[in-house]
Design an enzyme around this catalytic site. Structure first.
Site, PDB file in Angstrom:
ATOM      1  N   TRP A  33      23.889 -11.609  -3.398  1.00 10.01           N
ATOM      2  CA  TRP A  33      24.922 -11.780  -2.375  1.00 10.01           C
ATOM      3  C   TRP A  33      24.458 -12.653  -1.213  1.00 10.01           C
ATOM      4  O   TRP A  33      25.255 -13.030  -0.359  1.00 10.01           O
ATOM      5  CB  TRP A  33      25.357 -10.411  -1.838  1.00 10.01           C
ATOM      6  CG  TRP A  33      26.414  -9.739  -2.660  1.00 10.01           C
ATOM      7  CD1 TRP A  33      26.886 -10.128  -3.876  1.00 10.01           C
ATOM      8  CD2 TRP A  33      27.144  -8.556  -2.302  1.00 10.01           C
ATOM      9  NE1 TRP A  33      27.857  -9.261  -4.310  1.00 10.01           N
ATOM     10  CE2 TRP A  33      28.033  -8.286  -3.362  1.00 10.01           C
ATOM     11  CE3 TRP A  33      27.127  -7.693  -1.213  1.00 10.01           C
ATOM     12  CZ2 TRP A  33      28.899  -7.190  -3.347  1.00 10.01           C
ATOM     13  CZ3 TRP A  33      27.972  -6.605  -1.193  1.00 10.01           C
ATOM     14  CH2 TRP A  33      28.863  -6.357  -2.251  1.00 10.01           C
ATOM     15  N   GLY A  81      24.665 -16.488  -7.359  1.00 13.11           N
ATOM     16  CA  GLY A  81      24.909 -16.425  -5.919  1.00 13.11           C
ATOM     17  C   GLY A  81      26.396 -16.360  -5.622  1.00 13.11           C
ATOM     18  O   GLY A  81      27.038 -15.315  -5.755  1.00 13.11           O
ATOM     19  N   GLY A  82      26.970 -17.502  -5.223  1.00 12.39           N
ATOM     20  CA  GLY A  82      28.362 -17.558  -4.783  1.00 12.39           C
ATOM     21  C   GLY A  82      29.337 -16.813  -5.683  1.00 12.39           C
ATOM     22  O   GLY A  82      30.186 -16.047  -5.187  1.00 12.39           O
ATOM     23  N   HIS A 110      12.739 -16.654  -3.438  1.00 13.38           N
ATOM     24  CA  HIS A 110      13.945 -17.486  -3.524  1.00 13.38           C
ATOM     25  C   HIS A 110      13.719 -18.765  -2.727  1.00 13.38           C
ATOM     26  O   HIS A 110      13.051 -18.745  -1.690  1.00 13.38           O
ATOM     27  CB  HIS A 110      15.150 -16.713  -2.981  1.00 13.38           C
ATOM     28  CG  HIS A 110      16.445 -17.406  -3.243  1.00 13.38           C
ATOM     29  ND1 HIS A 110      16.876 -18.458  -2.487  1.00 13.38           N
ATOM     30  CD2 HIS A 110      17.380 -17.220  -4.212  1.00 13.38           C
ATOM     31  CE1 HIS A 110      18.037 -18.893  -2.968  1.00 13.38           C
ATOM     32  NE2 HIS A 110      18.365 -18.155  -4.015  1.00 13.38           N
ATOM     33  N   SER A 120      24.557 -22.410  -9.192  1.00 19.28           N
ATOM     34  CA  SER A 120      25.952 -22.745  -9.475  1.00 19.28           C
ATOM     35  C   SER A 120      26.436 -22.263 -10.844  1.00 19.28           C
ATOM     36  O   SER A 120      27.233 -22.938 -11.500  1.00 19.28           O
ATOM     37  CB  SER A 120      26.191 -24.245  -9.303  1.00 19.28           C
ATOM     38  OG  SER A 120      25.945 -24.641  -7.961  1.00 19.28           O
TER      39      SER A 120
HETATM   40  P1  PGA Z   1      24.524 -20.074  -6.398  1.00 20.14           P
HETATM   41  O1  PGA Z   1      23.156 -19.392  -5.913  1.00 20.14           O
HETATM   42  O2  PGA Z   1      24.948 -19.358  -7.642  1.00 20.14           O
HETATM   43  O3  PGA Z   1      25.470 -19.881  -5.256  1.00 20.14           O
HETATM   44  O4  PGA Z   1      24.218 -21.511  -6.654  1.00 20.14           O
HETATM   45  C1  PGA Z   1      22.198 -18.957  -6.811  1.00 20.14           C
HETATM   46  C2  PGA Z   1      21.007 -18.386  -6.071  1.00 20.14           C
HETATM   47  O5  PGA Z   1      20.626 -18.969  -5.036  1.00 20.14           O
HETATM   48  O6  PGA Z   1      20.429 -17.363  -6.466  1.00 20.14           O
END
Ligand code: PGA
Length: 249
Positions: free
Chosen positions: A12, A233-234, A95, A212
């Protein structure tokens, strides 16, 4: 070769609220449990709330960082034992946002992995190259250096008790993903690196792809032989999108 159960982890980042925890957990629990193993890595301050809302669900809890120190005068830090105490089982370490914005070096990442393992937290060790590093053909050198620092500190077997995440920095939050072939090439090299230390650990460890990942591109990425799931992530902020990605794994 053993079959590795897919693992899909939500990250998140610095998003969420107590209301969002309740809504996400309600939406996810209303869906049939996915076959993939799942975890949600949330801001530490929301883990207690999520522990309540996700009890009796298949989603394990995780944190996004951990202190390298065990306890004491470290203002602002959160220890591995505190994360365990509140119900976390996983923790993201290294990260790229921590490496670039908060000064996490390879040595500190290794120390944090050691601290996590000492309390029984499963580390998700992140590695990845910047766009400049990719364009100068340094991808493998960079990710291997990042991972070797951790293996040197804790050993390959301990690494395999958690997971590794390959996240090209240029693909995080940008809408650009590595092609499945590009990602597979790096994953395969990471597994070969681990195999040089411990072939069994290399066979067992889940190597996740991140950057992504969306419901529309997940299946193709996850179909690669060395991509064992994702760090999302997103798209993980939506319980429905995260669920769709879990179903693709
Ligand atoms: P994202 O982030 O899916 O928004 O690109 C992935 C992450 O940083 O773990």
């Amino acid at each position: 070769m053993m079959t590795r159960r897919a693992l899909v982890v939500a990250n998140w980042k610095m998003n969420g609220s107590t209301a969002a925890c309740e809504a996400w957990a309600g939406a996810f629990k209303a869906l049939p449990a996915p076959e993939a193993e799942t975890a949600l890595c949330a801001p530490a301050v929301l883990l207690g709330c999520l522990a309540q809302h996700l009890s009796q669900s298949c989603v394990a809890l995780g944190a996004q960082d951990v202190s390298e120190y065990a306890s004491g005068a470290y203002t602002g830090e959160t220890s591995a034992s505190m994360l365990r105490d509140i119900g976390a089982r996983w923790v993201i370490i290294g990260h790229s946002e921590r490496r670039t914005l908060f000064g996490d070096t390879d040595a500190r990442v290794a120390a944090k992995v050691r601290a996590a393992l000492a309390c029984g937290l499963k580390p998700i060790v992140c590695v990845g190259e910047t766009l400049a590093e990719r364009e100068s053909s340094q991808t493998l050198r960079i990710v291997e250096k990042q991972l070797t620092a951790v293996i040197d500190a804790v050993g390959a077997q301990a690494l395999a008790s958690g997971a590794v995440a390959y996240e090209p920095v240029w693909a995080i939050g940008t809408g650009k993903t590595a092609t499945p072939d590009e990602a597979q090439h790096v994953h395969c090299n990471l597994r070969e690196l681990i195999a040089r230390f411990d072939p069994k650990a290399a066979d067992a460890v889940r190597i996740l792809y991140g950057g992504s990942v969306k419901p529309s591109n997940a299946a193709e990425l996850f179909s690669q032989p060395d991509i064992d799931g994702g760090l999302i992530g997103g798209a993980s902020l939506s319980a429905q999108d995260f669920y769709a990605i879990c179903q693709a794994a």
